[in-house]
Design a protein around this motif. Structure first.
Motif, PDB file in Angstrom:
ATOM      1  N   THR A  35      -2.078 -14.888  58.139  1.00 56.11           N
ATOM      2  CA  THR A  35      -0.715 -14.542  58.574  1.00 56.11           C
ATOM      3  C   THR A  35      -0.078 -13.464  57.688  1.00 56.11           C
ATOM      4  O   THR A  35       1.040 -13.024  57.969  1.00 56.11           O
ATOM      5  N   SER A  36      -0.789 -13.037  56.646  1.00 55.81           N
ATOM      6  CA  SER A  36      -0.227 -12.046  55.711  1.00 55.81           C
ATOM      7  C   SER A  36       0.212 -10.749  56.376  1.00 55.81           C
ATOM      8  O   SER A  36       1.248 -10.184  55.988  1.00 55.81           O
ATOM      9  N   PRO A  37      -0.518 -10.208  57.364  1.00 53.42           N
ATOM     10  CA  PRO A  37      -0.044  -8.966  57.991  1.00 53.42           C
ATOM     11  C   PRO A  37       1.360  -9.096  58.579  1.00 53.42           C
ATOM     12  O   PRO A  37       2.119  -8.118  58.582  1.00 53.42           O
ATOM     13  N   ILE A  38       1.718 -10.286  59.046  1.00 59.20           N
ATOM     14  CA  ILE A  38       3.051 -10.471  59.632  1.00 59.20           C
ATOM     15  C   ILE A  38       4.114 -10.466  58.541  1.00 59.20           C
ATOM     16  O   ILE A  38       5.126  -9.760  58.642  1.00 59.20           O
ATOM     17  N   THR A  39       3.910 -11.263  57.486  1.00 55.99           N
ATOM     18  CA  THR A  39       4.914 -11.345  56.418  1.00 55.99           C
ATOM     19  C   THR A  39       5.064 -10.021  55.686  1.00 55.99           C
ATOM     20  O   THR A  39       6.159  -9.647  55.278  1.00 55.99           O
ATOM     21  N   LEU A  40       3.971  -9.296  55.514  1.00 60.11           N
ATOM     22  CA  LEU A  40       4.030  -8.006  54.835  1.00 60.11           C
ATOM     23  C   LEU A  40       4.569  -6.913  55.754  1.00 60.11           C
ATOM     24  O   LEU A  40       5.332  -6.046  55.337  1.00 60.11           O
ATOM     25  N   GLY A  41       4.182  -6.977  57.015  1.00 54.74           N
ATOM     26  CA  GLY A  41       4.567  -5.926  57.956  1.00 54.74           C
ATOM     27  C   GLY A  41       6.057  -5.887  58.236  1.00 54.74           C
ATOM     28  O   GLY A  41       6.621  -4.818  58.464  1.00 54.74           O
ATOM     29  N   VAL A  42       6.704  -7.057  58.222  1.00 55.23           N
ATOM     30  CA  VAL A  42       8.128  -7.100  58.561  1.00 55.23           C
ATOM     31  C   VAL A  42       9.014  -6.931  57.329  1.00 55.23           C
ATOM     32  O   VAL A  42      10.239  -6.799  57.453  1.00 55.23           O
ATOM     33  N   ALA A  43       8.414  -6.932  56.130  1.00 59.26           N
ATOM     34  CA  ALA A  43       9.207  -6.923  54.897  1.00 59.26           C
ATOM     35  C   ALA A  43      10.117  -5.699  54.796  1.00 59.26           C
ATOM     36  O   ALA A  43      11.295  -5.813  54.433  1.00 59.26           O
ATOM     37  N   LEU A  44       9.597  -4.524  55.120  1.00 58.72           N
ATOM     38  CA  LEU A  44      10.380  -3.294  54.977  1.00 58.72           C
ATOM     39  C   LEU A  44      11.620  -3.315  55.864  1.00 58.72           C
ATOM     40  O   LEU A  44      12.732  -2.991  55.419  1.00 58.72           O
ATOM     41  N   ILE A  45      11.455  -3.726  57.127  1.00 60.16           N
ATOM     42  CA  ILE A  45      12.593  -3.774  58.048  1.00 60.16           C
ATOM     43  C   ILE A  45      13.601  -4.818  57.583  1.00 60.16           C
ATOM     44  O   ILE A  45      14.815  -4.603  57.675  1.00 60.16           O
ATOM     45  N   THR A  46      13.116  -5.956  57.070  1.00 55.63           N
ATOM     46  CA  THR A  46      14.016  -7.003  56.574  1.00 55.63           C
ATOM     47  C   THR A  46      14.833  -6.503  55.393  1.00 55.63           C
ATOM     48  O   THR A  46      16.038  -6.757  55.299  1.00 55.63           O
ATOM     49  N   ILE A  47      14.178  -5.777  54.483  1.00 56.60           N
ATOM     50  CA  ILE A  47      14.879  -5.245  53.309  1.00 56.60           C
ATOM     51  C   ILE A  47      15.938  -4.227  53.722  1.00 56.60           C
ATOM     52  O   ILE A  47      17.093  -4.278  53.294  1.00 56.60           O
ATOM     53  N   ILE A  48      15.537  -3.283  54.588  1.00 59.31           N
ATOM     54  CA  ILE A  48      16.479  -2.243  55.027  1.00 59.31           C
ATOM     55  C   ILE A  48      17.642  -2.861  55.805  1.00 59.31           C
ATOM     56  O   ILE A  48      18.798  -2.499  55.628  1.00 59.31           O
ATOM     57  N   GLY A  49      17.324  -3.819  56.661  1.00 60.74           N
ATOM     58  CA  GLY A  49      18.367  -4.440  57.477  1.00 60.74           C
ATOM     59  C   GLY A  49      19.335  -5.291  56.686  1.00 60.74           C
ATOM     60  O   GLY A  49      20.458  -5.539  57.139  1.00 60.74           O
ATOM     61  N   ASN A  50      18.908  -5.777  55.520  1.00 62.98           N
ATOM     62  CA  ASN A  50      19.770  -6.623  54.689  1.00 62.98           C
ATOM     63  C   ASN A  50      19.926  -6.030  53.295  1.00 62.98           C
ATOM     64  O   ASN A  50      20.019  -6.759  52.303  1.00 62.98           O
ATOM     65  N   PHE A  51      19.959  -4.709  53.230  1.00 65.69           N
ATOM     66  CA  PHE A  51      20.018  -4.046  51.930  1.00 65.69           C
ATOM     67  C   PHE A  51      21.269  -4.482  51.176  1.00 65.69           C
ATOM     68  O   PHE A  51      22.379  -4.493  51.735  1.00 65.69           O
ATOM     69  N   PRO A  52      21.116  -4.862  49.906  1.00 64.87           N
ATOM     70  CA  PRO A  52      22.251  -5.415  49.146  1.00 64.87           C
ATOM     71  C   PRO A  52      23.256  -4.358  48.704  1.00 64.87           C
ATOM     72  O   PRO A  52      23.418  -4.073  47.518  1.00 64.87           O
ATOM     73  N   PHE A  53      23.903  -3.780  49.687  1.00 65.17           N
ATOM     74  CA  PHE A  53      24.922  -2.765  49.413  1.00 65.17           C
ATOM     75  C   PHE A  53      26.179  -3.146  50.195  1.00 65.17           C
ATOM     76  O   PHE A  53      26.095  -3.423  51.399  1.00 65.17           O
ATOM     77  N   PRO A  54      27.340  -3.217  49.543  1.00 63.98           N
ATOM     78  CA  PRO A  54      28.571  -3.652  50.222  1.00 63.98           C
ATOM     79  C   PRO A  54      28.831  -2.855  51.496  1.00 63.98           C
ATOM     80  O   PRO A  54      28.829  -1.634  51.492  1.00 63.98           O
TER      81      PRO A  54
END
Length: 448
Positions: A35-54
């Motif tokens: 299942t690693s391709p799924i957890t790794l593949g979506v990481a970038l979009i998750t980070i950008i979508g929830n970027f810790p910037f006010p």
């Protein structure tokens, strides 16, 4: 440190190798790694979508992008249990030498069959709120909350399917029938038996107050914790339980009830007191929670993996480092894997427990903390090493360093042991490949 590594290697490696010969554990590890391709593949979009910037998330919502970020994230992690069920059943079927694809698809179907398939919503009708029942599957059970039940279903259904196959409870078809058709139709009798069992299980759990096996499991886990209030000891108990359950593949989401109630009580009450210039009523529990959270930072584990000799661990570490910095730990947890890996039992279970008591002792003696609780409202992807200094100044930063040092000391020797084992396996595989190549060249020479 070398003496400790040597001692742990002599004791842990033989035990780990023996345990991993078990077909269930071997299937679990392979299933999670797949299942690693799924957890790794979506990481970038998750980070950008929830970027810790006010204001970042509000900006994405204003331009209509955030719903699509959520859709991509839910498509990967929101239904992650589906992928685990299929992958785990496939891997276990391979261990049992039965049909992998049939086992995987039957397990997946069984998983969905046991799931609640209606959701009650509120709709406005003639100016009045009216409850309405619609047919739908809840993402809660498709994601983290259904993970453990999904694992059980994958293992039990695959094992039972293999048993039925060996007993030849199958439709006999002529040899003239294409193999694809035979493999599809032969197990119909066995699958019917499995689905009847799923029906009985669904009915029995439907008679309980929980209504389903998924909710029953969550209620059983949550029951002893629902009466807890926000206190130093209760925070240590819950966060430590999260670590223990994670090791056994039970996602943190199953404890979102008691944990959410306690954390929201602490956050709201502390912020209210802070705005009034009063002492924070939940100062120490909040500090302990954050300290244990800092000790659970997996960025160090990914960094140690990058410095490994094993090619597998080195590559996985490179791919997992950035997600882990932003608190996305699934690539490490499922990719290594840490879940149900006996080598990592001690650091996974005891690191945060030690950090919790150390934090409690320091915060109430020599490291008093002046906390700004509004920092807890930052997005969950905000790195701990950024959030803590802004939230509590120098003393909180010192506490952060101490908790992370505990994490480093606890994880480093065990990552080294895992690296040693993986490196030896890679060397053995390479030697076997060279031997096979030499034998092929020799055979070609004889034929010539």
């Amino acid at each position: 440190m070398q003496k400790l590594e040597s001692f742990l290697s002599s004791k842990l490696l033989p035990l780990s190798q023996k345990l991993q010969q078990n077909k269930v554990l071997a299937a679990l590890m392979e299933g999670f790694i797949r299942t690693s391709p799924i957890t790794l593949g979506v990481a970038l979009i998750t980070i950008i979508g929830n970027f810790p910037f006010p204001g970042w998330i509000n900006y994405l919502k204003s331009i209509g992008v955030y719903p699509h970020v959520e859709a991509i994230t839910n498509g990967a992690m929101g239904v992650f249990s589906l992928y685990v069920v299929y992958s785990l059943a496939f891997s276990y079927a391979k261990q049992l030498e039965t049909n992998e694809r049939n086992s995987a698809i039957i397990s997946l179907a069984s998983f969905v069959m046991l799931m609640p398939q209606t959701i009650v919503t509120t709709a406005m009708k003639d100016g009045h709120a009216v409850d309405s029942t619609i047919g739908a599957l809840r993402l809660d059970f498709l994601g983290g909350q259904g993970l453990f039940i999904g694992m059980l279903i994958a293992l039990l259904v695959t094992r039972f399917y293999a048993y039925l196959s060996k007993k030849n409870i199958m439709i006999k078809l002529p040899d003239s029938v294409p193999p694809m058709v035979t493999q599809s139709l032969a197990p119909v009798f066995g699958v019917t038996i499995i689905f009847v069992i799923m029906f009985v299980i669904r009915v029995l759990f439907g008679l309980t107050a929980s209504g389903s096996v998924f909710q029953f499991f969550i209620d059983v886990i949550n029951a002893p914790l629902n009466s807890l209030v926000a206190s130093p000891l209760s925070i240590i108990i819950i966060v430590e339980l999260l670590a223990v359950l994670w090791f056994f593949g039970i996602h943190n989401a199953v404890l979102q009830g008691p944990l959410g109630a306690i954390s929201m009580t602490m956050v709201v009450t502390n912020i209210s007191a802070f705005q009034k210039g009063q002492d924070l009523p939940y100062l120490i529990p909040s500090v302990i929670y954050t300290g244990m959270y800092a000790a659970g930072f997996m960025g160090f584990v990914a960094f140690f993996m990058i410095r490994s000799k094993s090619a597998k661990m080195k590559q996985l570490g490179k791919l997992s480092l950035v997600p882990s910095i932003f608190n996305i730990n699934e690539p490490v947890m499922f990719g290594m894997p840490i879940i149900l890996n006996p080598i990592f039992f001690i650091p996974q279970v005891f690191t945060q427990l030690i950090a919790g008591f150390v934090t409690w002792a320091l915060a109430t003696t020599i490291l008093p903390i002046s906390l700004n609780p509004t920092m807890s409202l930052l997005p969950w992807t905000t790195p701990t090493f950024i959030k803590m200094p802004f939230a509590g100044g120098l003393n909180y930063t010192i506490l952060l360093v101490i908790c992370m040092l505990i994490s480093i000391v606890m994880w480093y020797p065990f990552v080294k042991i895992a690296d040693k084992r993986e490196y030896e396996l890679e060397l053995a595989a390479e030697a076997n490949k060279e031997k096979e190549t030499a034998e092929e060249i020799k055979a070609e020479g004889v034929q010539a």
